[in-house]
Design a protein around this motif. Structure first.
Motif, PDB file in Angstrom:
ATOM      1  N   GLU A  24       0.858  -1.186   0.000  1.00  0.00           N
ATOM      2  CA  GLU A  24       0.000   0.000   0.000  1.00  0.00           C
ATOM      3  C   GLU A  24       0.895   1.237   0.000  1.00  0.00           C
ATOM      4  O   GLU A  24       1.705   1.425   0.904  1.00  0.00           O
ATOM      5  N   TYR A  25       0.763   2.037  -1.036  1.00  0.00           N
ATOM      6  CA  TYR A  25       1.519   3.278  -1.138  1.00  0.00           C
ATOM      7  C   TYR A  25       0.658   4.416  -0.604  1.00  0.00           C
ATOM      8  O   TYR A  25      -0.527   4.500  -0.928  1.00  0.00           O
ATOM      9  N   THR A  26       1.249   5.266   0.208  1.00  0.00           N
ATOM     10  CA  THR A  26       0.561   6.450   0.711  1.00  0.00           C
ATOM     11  C   THR A  26       1.349   7.671   0.258  1.00  0.00           C
ATOM     12  O   THR A  26       2.536   7.781   0.540  1.00  0.00           O
ATOM     13  N   LYS A  75      -2.212  -0.981  -3.545  1.00  0.00           N
ATOM     14  CA  LYS A  75      -3.191   0.033  -3.157  1.00  0.00           C
ATOM     15  C   LYS A  75      -2.468   1.374  -3.093  1.00  0.00           C
ATOM     16  O   LYS A  75      -1.314   1.437  -2.691  1.00  0.00           O
ATOM     17  N   VAL A  76      -3.174   2.402  -3.479  1.00  0.00           N
ATOM     18  CA  VAL A  76      -2.615   3.747  -3.432  1.00  0.00           C
ATOM     19  C   VAL A  76      -3.585   4.634  -2.667  1.00  0.00           C
ATOM     20  O   VAL A  76      -4.794   4.597  -2.902  1.00  0.00           O
ATOM     21  N   LYS A  77      -3.033   5.410  -1.737  1.00  0.00           N
ATOM     22  CA  LYS A  77      -3.853   6.301  -0.915  1.00  0.00           C
ATOM     23  C   LYS A  77      -3.198   7.685  -0.921  1.00  0.00           C
ATOM     24  O   LYS A  77      -1.980   7.792  -0.822  1.00  0.00           O
ATOM     25  N   PHE A  78      -4.002   8.707  -1.042  1.00  0.00           N
ATOM     26  CA  PHE A  78      -3.522  10.082  -0.978  1.00  0.00           C
ATOM     27  C   PHE A  78      -4.070  10.719   0.291  1.00  0.00           C
ATOM     28  O   PHE A  78      -5.258  10.620   0.570  1.00  0.00           O
ATOM     29  N   GLU A  79      -3.185  11.356   1.052  1.00  0.00           N
ATOM     30  CA  GLU A  79      -3.589  12.073   2.254  1.00  0.00           C
ATOM     31  C   GLU A  79      -3.166  13.520   2.111  1.00  0.00           C
ATOM     32  O   GLU A  79      -2.053  13.808   1.675  1.00  0.00           O
TER      33      GLU A  79
END
Length: 113
Positions: A24-26, A75-79
């Motif tokens: 999972e990349y954030t 998975k990729v998530k942007f915060e």
């Protein structure tokens, strides 16, 4: 990336648990640029392992040497990072150095007194 110790192969369920099944990349983004036209820029990036189970799904071969394709998840998530909000981000972002580290050999064949 580190993984917990995987379990041994279970011949009943034909699987092994506690394996890294993906990443999972954030990406942390913040507003930068002119106040009249700010743009989102990436200010930090993290990679975390996804832990799960891999199973042999081959129903035609029940031998211990059976092969089956496995799926690796991404998975990729942007915060969004807001400067004065510690609730938004639980990790400390360390900026990379502006200049590379160099040792004394950079001045070779000259020596400093």
């Amino acid at each position: 990336l580190s993984s917990p110790t995987p379990s041994t192969y279970d011949s009943v369920s034909r699987g092994c648990t506690n394996l890294v099944v993906g990443i999972e990349y954030t990406f942390v983004v913040a507003r930068a640029g002119a106040e009249s036209n700010p743009q989102d820029v990436i200010v930090g990036a993290f990679a975390d392992p996804l832990i799960g189970t891999w199973k042999i799904r081959n129903t035609t071969d029940a031998s211990p040497s059976a092969l089956t394709p496995q799926r690796f998840k991404f998975k990729v998530k942007f915060e969004r990072y807001e400067a004065y909000s510690q609730n938004t981000l639980s990790r400390r972002i360390v900026a990379p150095p502006i200049l590379p580290e160099v040792d004394d050999t950079i001045f070779y064949p000259f020596r400093m007194p």
